[in-house]
Design a protein around this motif. Structure first.
Motif, PDB file in Angstrom:
ATOM      1  N   GLN C 150      27.104  33.400  51.825  1.00  0.00           N
ATOM      2  CA  GLN C 150      26.532  33.290  50.639  1.00  0.00           C
ATOM      3  C   GLN C 150      25.025  33.332  50.491  1.00  0.00           C
ATOM      4  OE1 GLN C 150      29.189  31.161  52.039  1.00  0.00           O
ATOM      5  NE2 GLN C 150      30.687  31.644  50.794  1.00  0.00           N
ATOM      6  N   TYR C 152      23.652  35.215  48.658  1.00  0.00           N
ATOM      7  CA  TYR C 152      23.128  35.520  47.343  1.00  0.00           C
ATOM      8  C   TYR C 152      22.597  36.965  47.121  1.00  0.00           C
ATOM      9  CZ  TYR C 152      24.576  31.003  45.495  1.00  0.00           C
ATOM     10  OH  TYR C 152      25.177  29.838  45.279  1.00  0.00           O
ATOM     11  N   GLN C 159      22.638  42.266  39.856  1.00  0.00           N
ATOM     12  CA  GLN C 159      22.340  41.960  38.247  1.00  0.00           C
ATOM     13  C   GLN C 159      20.790  42.011  38.035  1.00  0.00           C
ATOM     14  OE1 GLN C 159      24.232  38.808  36.366  1.00  0.00           O
ATOM     15  NE2 GLN C 159      26.103  38.860  37.612  1.00  0.00           N
ATOM     16  N   ARG C 165      26.224  44.177  35.249  1.00  0.00           N
ATOM     17  CA  ARG C 165      26.573  42.773  35.010  1.00  0.00           C
ATOM     18  C   ARG C 165      28.034  42.638  35.461  1.00  0.00           C
ATOM     19  NH1 ARG C 165      25.047  41.439  29.142  1.00  0.00           N
ATOM     20  NH2 ARG C 165      26.637  42.951  28.643  1.00  0.00           N
ATOM     21  N   ASP C 166      28.444  43.476  36.129  1.00  0.00           N
ATOM     22  CA  ASP C 166      30.017  43.329  36.634  1.00  0.00           C
ATOM     23  C   ASP C 166      30.292  42.782  37.939  1.00  0.00           C
ATOM     24  OD1 ASP C 166      29.134  45.988  37.091  1.00  0.00           O
ATOM     25  OD2 ASP C 166      31.316  46.475  37.608  1.00  0.00           O
ATOM     26  N   LEU C 167      29.347  42.264  38.586  1.00  0.00           N
ATOM     27  CA  LEU C 167      29.497  41.631  39.824  1.00  0.00           C
ATOM     28  C   LEU C 167      28.472  40.545  39.788  1.00  0.00           C
ATOM     29  CD1 LEU C 167      30.479  42.924  43.323  1.00  0.00           C
ATOM     30  CD2 LEU C 167      28.121  41.922  43.197  1.00  0.00           C
ATOM     31  N   GLY C 168      29.211  39.509  40.357  1.00  0.00           N
ATOM     32  CA  GLY C 168      28.094  38.376  40.438  1.00  0.00           C
ATOM     33  C   GLY C 168      28.651  37.095  41.248  1.00  0.00           C
ATOM     34  N   VAL C 169      28.291  35.845  40.941  1.00  0.00           N
ATOM     35  CA  VAL C 169      28.595  34.826  41.866  1.00  0.00           C
ATOM     36  C   VAL C 169      29.468  33.846  40.912  1.00  0.00           C
ATOM     37  CG1 VAL C 169      26.312  33.939  41.361  1.00  0.00           C
ATOM     38  CG2 VAL C 169      27.811  32.758  43.154  1.00  0.00           C
ATOM     39  N   MET C 170      30.603  33.382  41.553  1.00  0.00           N
ATOM     40  CA  MET C 170      31.379  32.389  40.812  1.00  0.00           C
ATOM     41  C   MET C 170      31.594  31.433  41.763  1.00  0.00           C
ATOM     42  SD  MET C 170      34.033  35.538  39.373  1.00  0.00           S
ATOM     43  CE  MET C 170      33.471  36.517  40.721  1.00  0.00           C
ATOM     44  N   GLY C 171      32.355  30.190  40.906  1.00  0.00           N
ATOM     45  CA  GLY C 171      32.519  28.862  41.705  1.00  0.00           C
ATOM     46  C   GLY C 171      31.374  28.135  42.230  1.00  0.00           C
ATOM     47  N   VAL C 176      31.963  29.185  46.636  1.00  0.00           N
ATOM     48  CA  VAL C 176      31.485  30.081  45.872  1.00  0.00           C
ATOM     49  C   VAL C 176      31.877  31.300  46.451  1.00  0.00           C
ATOM     50  CG1 VAL C 176      28.967  31.440  45.809  1.00  0.00           C
ATOM     51  CG2 VAL C 176      29.272  28.874  45.882  1.00  0.00           C
ATOM     52  N   GLY C 179      31.815  38.617  43.430  1.00  0.00           N
ATOM     53  CA  GLY C 179      33.066  39.466  43.002  1.00  0.00           C
ATOM     54  C   GLY C 179      32.972  40.000  41.574  1.00  0.00           C
ATOM     55  N   ARG C 180      33.988  40.520  41.114  1.00  0.00           N
ATOM     56  CA  ARG C 180      33.935  40.990  39.707  1.00  0.00           C
ATOM     57  C   ARG C 180      34.794  39.784  38.729  1.00  0.00           C
ATOM     58  NH1 ARG C 180      35.831  45.318  37.733  1.00  0.00           N
ATOM     59  NH2 ARG C 180      34.230  45.909  36.472  1.00  0.00           N
ATOM     60  N   PHE C 181      34.934  40.092  37.526  1.00  0.00           N
ATOM     61  CA  PHE C 181      35.634  39.201  36.757  1.00  0.00           C
ATOM     62  C   PHE C 181      37.394  39.437  37.077  1.00  0.00           C
ATOM     63  CE2 PHE C 181      37.750  38.697  32.541  1.00  0.00           C
ATOM     64  CZ  PHE C 181      37.926  37.391  32.363  1.00  0.00           C
TER      65      PHE C 181
END
Ligand SMILES: Cc1cc2nc3c(=O)[nH]c(=O)nc-3n(C[C@H](O)[C@H](O)[C@H](O)COP(=O)(O)O)c2cc1C
Ligand code: SF4
Ligand code: FES
Lengths: 158, 428, 805
Positions: C150, C152, C159, C165-171, C176, C179-181
C-alpha cells in the motif's frame, strides 16, 4: 435504465454545479436509490455523468459505508457495535437478530427483505443500544422491541 | 451525591431546545437570534469579528481545541476568492451526539454562526458536511436555510449589507475519517477522503485550492452569542480561569440519564455524572470515563473531581476532545472495552499510512489475546511500544486510536495484568 | 542553500530539497517505499522516519516530508527512529504472503531489502492474514495483490503522473486494493512502468514470468530503438534470449520511465521466425558462398553498367556505424545512395529539421517538462514518440499551456487545446505566429500568439517526416528562433521518424530517398540494390509500383535481422545481428549521441535449440545461430571481396561523419550520452528558394500515419503488443464521412490506381475537415497510395458495410 426524470434532475444539478465532482456522492446515492444498490451500471452511469472513469467512481464507492456495491435487502439494518451500544448489549442484540432472521452478519435474508450489517457509532449513544433501518434510527432497543419492529416492517412490505 | 442540589447554570446554546421539535426562526429571534449578525454586518468590519472570537478564547469544539479566531486570522489579507466555510457536522467520534442535538434544537443558531464565520473570513460559500446517519438533520438544515433565505439572512445581499453567502448541505457517504478537516475537504471535492498533511493549511489552500475555514457545529453555534454579548461575557460563562463559554457534554454509558447537557466550561466531572446525568445506573460505582470521545484516554476515579475544561485536563495529561463523557462502572472490563474501541479504529482507518492501517489491527490482535487470557508481559510491552510509535502516523487518527489503550496501560495496568495472571477475564 | 547535518555529516542543499534527498547527497540511503523521485513525497508508508535532534522540527519525523532547513541536525541511526522503522516493516509484513521463492520480484525487491536491513527477521504477528483476489491486467503486467504494501506508488504513477484513469486504489483501512474497475487490459501505453516502480511483486513483468531471477540475467545498459527519443533501457538476457527490458534512469532523456512499445518491442530479437541463415535464390547457403555470390554478381553488374548501377537502401533503425559504412561505400565505389528515407518529402523535412537543430534550441525530453507553453505542430506524440507525451503531461501538470496543431485526432493524456488543421495549414499558422509582432497574427490565432508572447519557456514540438512537411519544419524552427530572439528560453523539439533518423539525415547520399531511387530503377539506370536493415515492401506506400520496379533489377541483396517481405524477395540474403548483439551508436531527435555495448553474444535461444530439455543436451563446438554479423561489418565484408573494394573498420566513421565523431565513448555510454557537433546557430535566412510551396489541398488529403502499436518495424512483431493493438481504422471528420454516406462503425473501401483496401470507419470531430487518417498498420494492406500524403482527388471511397449497406 434510470428513469428520465431522475436522470435529467441529476444532469441539471451537475450542470449548475461549480465543480461537478463535488456531487459524486449525491449521484451515487440517487442511483443506489433506484437500483437498490450501487450496481456496476450505476457506477458506470455515475462516471459518465460526472466525466469520471468507472474506476474513479469505484475508488469512492468502496470507501464509504453507506454505498452498497452488492445487492442488499429492502431493509438495511445497521446495528451499532461501538462502545456504548456494546456496553448496553449490542452483542446479544446482534445474536438475537441473526437468530431471528436466520442469517449471519453481512447477509441478506433469502426473501430479500433484510440485510444485516454492523456499523460504527451512529451518534445515538443516548439511546443505546441503537440501530438504523434504512437510515432511520431505533433505540434504546430490547429483543422485544426488535421483534415488534421486524414484524411491522414485514407487514409494511406486503 | 444525589443529595447535592442541582445548580442552575445559564443555558446558551440549548436555550431554545424543545423535547420534540426545532425552534422556529421566530423563537430564535426572540432569544436574540441574528442580532449578532446584524450588528456585525452593520459595523462592516470582518477583522473585528476575528478579534472578538480570538478574545473570547473560543476553542474549536470538534476535538482539537484550536482557537477559532486564530484560525481565521491565518487567512492572508490578499488570499484569493472564493473562500469557503465548512461546517463540520460529521460528528462520528463515538459517544458524541451534540451536533445532532444542536441542529435539532436550534438550526438558525447554526445558520447564523456560519454566516458570521463566513463574513469574518470573507467567504461566499458555506457548506454543511453532514454524516449520512443524520439525514433528518440534513433535511432540517436544508429547509431552514430556505427559511433564512426568504428572510434575507442567507443568499444575496444579506440584511441589505451587500454581503453574499450561499449555504448548502453536503451529505457524506459515511466514514469516521471524513470528520478530519483535510479529509473532509477531499471528500467535498469528490476524491478519496484521505487526510492531507499541512502545509499548506486549509486556510491557505483548502477546498478547490482556496482558503477554507473548517469549524465544528458547536464552535459555529457559539459565534452568534459571542458577537451579541461580547468576548468578556463568553469568558465569564466558564467556571474556571482558563475556560471560556459553555460546553455541551454528551453523557453516555453507565448513567441514569444519558444525554446532552450544556454546562459551564470547567464543571467538575463528578457533577456532570452524579448530578446532571443522574448518577451511575443501578447503584454502580464510577470506575472511569472517556472524557471526550473514543480517541481520548480513560480518566480514572481518582480524578473524579477534575474540572472539565481543555486546560485542566491537559494538565493531568488528558484531552477534553469532544466532551463526550462515556462512563464505565465497577463491573465493566476496560480491557474488553478497549478491544471494542480498537475494532472501531481498525475498521475506520482510512488506509493511507502504515502505522494506522496495519499497526492498529496488530495492536487489536494483541489486545484480544490479552483479553482472552492468552497474553504475557511481552505482549503488553509490544502493545505499549506500538502505541508509542502510533504517534508518528500521518494524521491525528492513529494517536487518537491508541489514546484509550495508553490510558488503560497507564491507569489500569493491574486490570490488564489480572487478565494475564488469571489466564482470562476477571469480569466474566 | 540551507545547510544541515545528517549523521554528523554536514551538507548544503538547494532550497526545497527534502531531507531524504539531502541524505542521498552524502551517501545515506534512507529507507523509502512511497517516496519516489519522480512521484514526490506523500508520507504514506512512514518508513523514511529519522530523528530530528535540532532545528525547526523535533523528534521522529518523515524525512520525505520535511524540507532541509538551516540548523537541522538529523540522525538516521537514532534508536527510536530505527525501532520505529523496524515496526513499520513489521506492520507491512503482517499480511504479506512470504512467497518470495516463487515471486519474480525476488532478488530485486525493495521490500525484501528493507525487511532484512530494517531488522525485521522474525515473524511475531500471529493473527490471520488478509488475502485478495488478483485481476487479469492484460498481457504485459501480472497482478499479485497479496504482496502489496500500500505505498500508493502505482495509483499515483498511473493517474497523476501518466494521466490514465483505469487503475487506482479502492477500499479502505486494511483492505486497500489497487487495480481496475474490472479485470482487463491496462489502457495506458506506459503501464509497464508499474513493474519498475512497485517496490514489491504486485506488478511483475508478465512476458518474462518465471524465466529467471534478476541475478540470472545478463544485464546490460542500452538504448531503446523503437522511436526517435532513444530512452535508456536495461536489457536482460538469459540463455541467449532477450527476456525483459527495464527502464533505466537517465537524468536528461527519459527520467525513470519508458513506454510499453520500448519495453515489450524486443520480441523480434529472439523470435523463432528470425532469419538465422544466409540464402541464395531462396535456398539456405553458407555465409561465405553467399558473400562470394553477392560480390561476384555486383562486380558483374558494375562491370557491365558502371558503378552507378548499384544503389544502397538503408534506414533509420541502423546504427551510426552501419550508416557510416553505407555512406563510405557509396562514396568510394561510386554507388547510388545510401537512400535512407522512403519518400522525397519525408527526406526533405527530416533533413531540414536536422539542419535547423542548433545547440541553443535543442531541448531534451527532461527539459520539455519545464516548458511553460508547448506547441505541438504536425506531431502525434503518443503514436510517434510516446515518452514525449509523458513529458508534455509533466509540463502541463506544472501549469504549462499545451496546444496541438495537427490534422489527426491527436489524443494526449492531459488537457490541451487542439486545432485540427490540415497539413498545409500548419505551416501557415506557424508562420503567422512567427511574425515579430503578434498584431499581425490572424484572428483565430491571436489568442495563441498572445500566450506565446506571455510565455517564458515555450517549446515548439514539431514532426519532421511523413506528415509534417519541410515547410512546417522551416516555420517551426523560425518560430522557435524568433521566440528566442524575443528573450525567451525557447526550445525546439523534433519528433523524427526513426531511432537513428537524425544520423540518417546527415548520412543519406544521393538519392536520399527510395522514391527518387525508384525512378532510376524504373528507367534501367540502377540494376542492383543492396538493402540494409530496411523493408521497402512494407514501408513504401505504392507496393505495386515498387514490385514492378524490383522485378527489373538484376540483383537484390538484403541484409536484415528480421524476416521481411523484402528479405524474402532477395536474391541473396544475409542475416544480421540485432542492436542487442552489436551495440552501437544512435543519435536521437535532439542530436544526442548515445552508445550501447552489446548485450549478449547472440545465437539462437536455448529455448529453441534445446528441444524442450534444459539445459540442452546437444553438444557442439559453436553457438547455434551466430552466423549473423552486424550489418555494417557484413557490408564491409561483401565489398572487400570486390575488386577495388575497401577495407576499414566499421567503428571508424570520422571521414564520413565528422559531426558525430571524436566523442568520448565513456560519455556516450553514460547516463546522459554526449553531443553531436551541431552548428551553434544556423543563419535564419529567408525561405530557401529551392523549397517548393506546400502542395495545395483541393479536395483534402489522406494521411498514412503511425500508431503506438502495429506500425513500427521492429515492435510490431511482438505478440504481446499485438494483443494491445486496436483494430486499425480510417478516421475522418463526421461531416466528411457523411459526404460519402459513411458513419462511425461502417466499413469502406479505399481505392486508387494502385489498388484497394477495406477498413472500418471511425469518425472523430477532432480530425481536420478534409483529412482522412489511416495507420500504416501491419494488419492492413495499406500500400496502395503514391505518397504518405495523398490528395483525395486520387482516392475513391466507397461504403462496403455497416448500417444500410
Ligand atoms: C480522525 C479525526 C476525526 C475527526 N472528526 C471530527 C468530527 O467528526 N467533527 C468535527 O467537528 N471535528 C472532527 N475532527 C476535528 C477536525 O479535524 C477539525 O479539527 C475540526 O472540525 C475543526 O473545527 P473546530 O476547530 O471548530 O473544532 C476530527 C479529527 C480527526 C483527527
Ligand atoms: S493515521 Fe490512519 S486515518 Fe490518519 S492517514 Fe494514517 S491511515 Fe489514515
Ligand atoms: S518514503 Fe517517506 S513516508 Fe514513505
Amino acid at each position: 435504465m434510470i428513469p428520465e426524470p431522475t436522470l435529467s434532475h441529476l444532469k441539471d444539478r451537475i450542470a449548475a454545479a461549480d465543480h461537478p465532482r463535488e456531487l459524486v456522492v449525491d449521484v451515487m446515492f440517487a442511483l443506489q436509490e433506484h437500483y437498490g444498490y450501487l450496481s456496476d451500471e450505476a457506477v458506470e452511469t455515475t462516471g459518465a455523468l460526472l466525466g469520471m472513469s468507472p474506476l474513479q467512481v469505484e475508488e469512492l464507492a468502496t470507501f464509504y459505508t453507506f454505498l452498497y456495491r452488492e445487492p442488499v435487502g429492502r431493509y438495511v439494518i445497521h446495528l451499532c457495535d461501538s462502545v456504548i451500544c456494546w456496553l448496553d448489549g449490542a452483542e446479544s442484540l446482534r445474536d438475537h437478530l441473526c437468530r431471528k432472521l436466520k442469517i449471519e452478519m453481512g447477509r441478506t435474508t433469502p426473501d430479500g427483505l433484510f440485510t444485516l450489517l454492523p456499523v460504527c457509532c451512529i451518534g445515538y449513544c443516548d439511546r443505546s443500544p441503537a440501530m438504523l433501518v434504512n437510515r432511520k434510527v431505533y433505540g434504546p432497543l430490547t429483543p422485544e422491541k426488535v421483534d415488534e419492529l421486524l414484524e411491522k416492517l414485514k407487514q409494511e412490505s406486503e | 451525591m444525589s443529595s447535592q442540589e442541582t445548580k442552575k447554570y445559564p443555558s446558551v446554546l440549548l436555550q431554545n431546545r424543545h423535547p420534540d421539535r426545532i425552534a422556529t426562526l421566530d423563537e430564535y429571534r426572540r432569544s436574540g437570534g441574528y442580532e449578532g449578525l446584524t450588528a456585525l454586518l452593520g459595523a462592516g468590519n470582518p477583522k473585528q469579528a476575528q478579534q472578538v472570537l480570538l478574545d473570547a478564547n473560543l476553542l474549536g469544539r470538534g476535538g482539537a481545541a484550536f482557537p477559532a479566531g486564530k484560525k481565521m486570522m491565518t487567512i492572508a489579507e490578499n488570499a484569493p476568492f472564493p473562500r469557503y466555510v465548512v461546517c463540520n457536522a460529521d460528528e462520528m467520534e463515538p459517544g458524541t451526539f451534540k451536533d445532532r442535538v444542536l441542529i435539532f434544537a436550534d438550526p438558525h443558531q447554526l445558520i447564523e454562526g456560519i454566516v458570521i464565520a463566513g463574513y469574518a473570513a470573507r467567504a461566499s460559500h458555506g457548506i454543511i458536511f453532514i454524516r449520512p446517519e443524520y439525514e433528518q438533520a440534513a433535511r432540517i438544515m436544508e429547509r431552514e436555510i430556505e427559511v433564512a433565505r426568504s428572510e434575507g439572512l442567507v443568499g444575496r445581499n444579506i440584511l441589505q449589507s451587500g454581503y453574499d453567502m450561499e449555504i448548502v448541505v453536503h451529505r457524506s457517504g459515511g466514514r469516521y475519517i471524513c470528520g478530519e478537516a483535510t479529509a473532509q475537504i477531499n471528500a467535498l471535492m469528490g476524491v478519496r477522503p484521505n487526510p492531507k498533511q499541512p502545509p499548506p493549511y486549509p486556510t491557505t489552500k483548502g477546498l478547490w485550492q482556496r482558503p477554507t475555514v473548517v469549524q465544528n457545529v458547536e464552535t459555529l453555534c457559539c459565534m452568534p452569542h459571542i458577537l451579541r454579548n461580547g468576548a468578556q461575557w463568553f469568558g465569564s460563562l466558564a467556571l474556571t480561569e482558563n475556560g471560556a463559554g459553555t460546553k455541551v457534554f454528551c453523557v453516555s454509558g453507565r448513567v441514569e440519564r444519558p444525554g446532552c447537557y450544556e454546562l459551564p466550561m470547567g464543571v467538575p466531572l463528578k457533577e456532570i455524572v452524579e448530578v446532571h446525568a443522574g448518577g451511575i445506573k443501578n447503584g454502580g460505582r464510577f470506575k472511569a470515563c472517556l472524557p471526550g470521545g473514543a480517541s481520548t484516554a480513560f480518566v480514572p476515579a481518582r480524578l473524579y473531581d477534575i474540572p472539565m475544561d481543555y486546560e485542566s485536563l491537559k494538565q493531568e495529561g488528558f484531552r477534553l476532545g469532544t466532551a463526550a463523557v462515556m462512563v464505565f462502572d465497577h463491573s465493566d472490563c476496560l480491557v474488553d472495552a478497549t478491544v471494542n474501541l480498537l475494532d472501531f479504529f481498525a475498521r475506520e482507518s482510512c488506509g493511507w499510512c502504515t502505522p494506522c492501517r496495519d499497526g492498529l489491527p496488530y495492536i487489536r490482535d494483541l489486545m484480544k489475546r490479552v483479553e482472552a487470557g492468552r497474553g504475557s508481559t511481552e505482549t503488553i510491552e509490544k502493545i505499549e511500544t506500538m502505541c508509542r510509535h502510533m504517534w508518528s502516523a500521518y494524521c491525528a487518527f492513529a494517536p487518537g486510536a491508541v489514546s484509550p489503550v495508553q490510558g488503560l496501560m497507564a491507569e489500569f495496568k493491574d486490570e490488564v495484568m489480572a487478565h494475564v495472571e488469571q489466564g482470562g477475564c476477571p469480569f466474566k | 542553500m540551507p545547510k544541515l547535518i545528517i549523521d554528523d555529516i554536514s551538507v548544503a542543499v538547494p532550497e526545497g530539497t527534502k531531507v531524504i534527498e539531502a541524505a542521498e547527497q552524502v551517501g545515506i540511503h534512507i529507507p523509502r517505499f512511497c517516496y519516489h523521485p519522480a512521484l514526490g513525497s506523500v508520507g504514506a508508508c512512514r518508513v523514511c522516519a529519522v530523528k530530528f535532534l535540532q532545528g525547526p522540527f523535533k523528534g521522529v519525523q518523515m524525512s520525505c516530508m520535511i524540507e532541509a532547513a538551516d540548523g537541522m541536525v538529523v540522525s538516521t541511526t537514532d534508536p527510536e527512529a530505527v525501532d520505529f522503522r523496524r515496526h513499520v516493516i513489521e506492520w507491512l509484513m503482517i499480511n504479506h504472503p512470504h512467497d518470495c521463492p516463487v515471486c519474480d520480484e525476488g532478488g530485486h525487491c525493495l521490500l525484501q531489502d528493507m525487511t532484512v536491513s530494517g531488522g525485521h527477521g522474525m515473524r511475531r504477528y500471529q493473527g490471520k492474514k488478509r488475502t485478495y483476489l488478483d485481476q487479469d491486467l492484460g498481457p504485459l503486467v501480472q497482478h499479485e495483490m497479496n504482496r502489496c504494501i500500500q505505498c500508493y506508488r502505482c495509483s499515483r504513477f498511473y493517474q497523476e503522473y501518466a494521466g490514465y484513469r483505469d487503475l487506482g486504489v479502492m477500499g479502505i483501512a486494511s483492505r486497500v486494493y489497487y487495480g481496475r474497475f474490472g479485470p482487463g487490459t491496462l489502457k495506458s501505453p506506459f503501464s509497464g512502468n508499474l513493474i519498475d516502480i512497485c517496490p514489491t511483486g504486485v506488478y511483475t513483468d508478465r512476458p518474462s514470468r518465471y524465466k529467471g531471477r534478476r541475478w540470472d540475467y545478463e544485464r546490460t545498459p542500452s538504448v531503446c530503438i523503437h522511436c526517435c527519443l532513444g530512452c535508456r533501457i536495461t536489457v536482460n538476457v538469459r540463455y541467449r534470449e532477450v527476456v525483459r527490458i527495464e527502464a533505466r534512469y537517465s537524468p536528461t532523456v527519459n527520467g525513470h520511465f519508458i513506454c510499453d512499445r520500448g519495453r515489450y518491442g524486443f520480441f523480434y530479437a529472439s523470435s523463432d521466425r528470425r532469419p538465422r541463415k544466409a540464402r541464395s535464390g531462396g535456398a539456405e547457403t553458407r555465409p561465405k558462398n553467399a558473400r562470394d555470390e553477392a560480390a561476384h554478381r555486383l562486380e558483374e553488374i558494375t562491370a557491365r553498367h558502371g558503378s552507378g548501377s548499384v544503389a544502397v537502401v538503408g534506414g533509420s533503425r541502423s546504427t551510426l556505424e552501419t550508416l557510416a559504412a553505407e555512406r563510405r561505400i557509396c562514396r568510394q565505389l561510386g554507388w547510388q545512395g545510401p537512400s535512407l528515407f522512403t519518400g522525397t518529402e519525408e527526406s526533405a523535412a527530416a533533413r531540414r529539421a536536422a539542419g535547423h537543430l542548433t545547440t541553443d534550441l535543442a531541448v531534451s525530453l527532461e527539459a520539455l517538462k519545464n516548458a511553460d507553453l508547448i506547441l505541438v505542430a504536425g506531431a502525434d506524440p503518443i503514436n510517434e514518440a510516446p515518452m514525449a507525451a509523458l513529458a508534455i503531461r509533466q509540463a502541463a501538470r506544472n501549469g504549462a499551456h499545451i496546444e496541438v496543431i495537427d490534422p489527426r485526432p491527436v489524443t494526449l493524456p492531459l488537457e490541451y487545446v487542439h486545432r485540427p488543421a490540415g497539413t498545409d495549414k500548419i505551416s501557415e499558422i506557424l508562420r503567422g505566429l512567427g511574425k515579430p509582432s503578434t498584431e499581425d497574427a490572424s484572428g483565430d490565432i491571436q489568442d495563441l500568439a498572445a500566450r506565446l508572447d506571455q510565455s517564458r519557456r515555450p517549446v515548439v514540438v514539431c514532426g519532421a517526416g511523413k506528415i509534417a512537411s519541410e515547410r512546417t519544419v522551416e516555420q517551426a524552427a523560425r518560430l522557435a528562433r524568433n521566440l528566442r530572439r524575443a528573450g525567451k528560453k525557447a526550445g525546439l523539439f523534433f519528433v523524427m521518424t526513426g531511432a537513428n533518423t537524425f544520423a540518417a539525415c546527415r548520412m543519406a547520399g544521393d538519392p536520399a530517398d527510395l522514391e527518387t531511387l525508384l525512378l532510376m530503377i524504373e528507367d534501367g539506370k540502377v540494376r542492383a540494390l543492396v538493402v540494409v536493415e530496411a523493408d521497402p515492401m512494407s514501408e513504401y506506400p505504392d507496393l505495386a509500383r515498387l514490385v514492378d520496379a524490383l522485378a527489373k533489377l538484376d540483383l537484390m541483396v538484403v541484409l536484415d535481422c528480421i524476416d521481411t517481405e523484402t528479405a524474402r524477395a532477395a536474391h541473396v540474403f544475409f542475416p544480421t545481428q540485432t542492436f542487442f548483439e552489436t551495440g552501437g551508436t544512435l543519435i536521437n531527435n535532439e542530436a544526442r549521441i548515445q552508445q550501447a555495448r552489446p548485450a549478449f553474444a547472440g545465437g539462437t535461444p536455448i529455448s529453441q535449440t534445446g528441444g524442450g530439455s534444459h539445459p540442452p543436451r546437444v553438444f557442439r563446438d559453436d553457438i547455434p545461430g551466430t552466423e549473423a554479423l552486424s550489418a555494417g561489418q557484413l557490408l564491409m565484408d561483401i565489398v572487400s571481396a570486390l575488386s577495388g573494394g575497401i577495407s576499414r573498420s566499421v567503428e571508424e566513421f570520422d571521414g564520413v561523419a565528422p559531426e558525430f565523431s571524436g566523442f568520448d565513448p565513456v560519455e556516450a555510454t553514460g547516463e546522459r550520452g554526449t553531443w553531436a557537433k551541431l552548428p551553434l546557430r544556423t543563419a535564419a535566412g529567408p525561405d530557401s528558394p529551392q523549397m517548393g510551396g506546400e502542395t495545395p489541398i483541393k479536395k483534402g488529403e489522406l494521411l498514412l500515419v503511425e500508431s503506438v502499436y502495429g506500425t513500427e518495424a521492429l515492435s510490431r512483431s511482438s505478440p504481446w503488443l499485438q494483443e494491445l493493438e486496436s483494430e486499425p481504422a480510417l478516421t475522418l471528420h463526421p461531416e466528411d464521412a457523411s459526404r460519402w454516406g459513411l458513419q462511425h462503425g461502417d466499413r469502406c473501401e479505399l481505392s486508387t490506381e494502385a489498388g484497394a483496401l477495406t477498413v472500418p470507419v471511425h469518425t472523430s470531430r477532432s480530425t481536420a475537415p478534409g483529412t482522412l487518417v489511416l495507420p500504416r498498420h501491419r494488419r492492413l494492406r495499406w500500400q496502395v497510395f503514391q505518397h504518405f500524403r495523398s490528395g483525395l482527388d486520387t482516392v475513391r471511397i466507397r461504403k462496403t458495410g455497416g448500417e444500410g449497406a
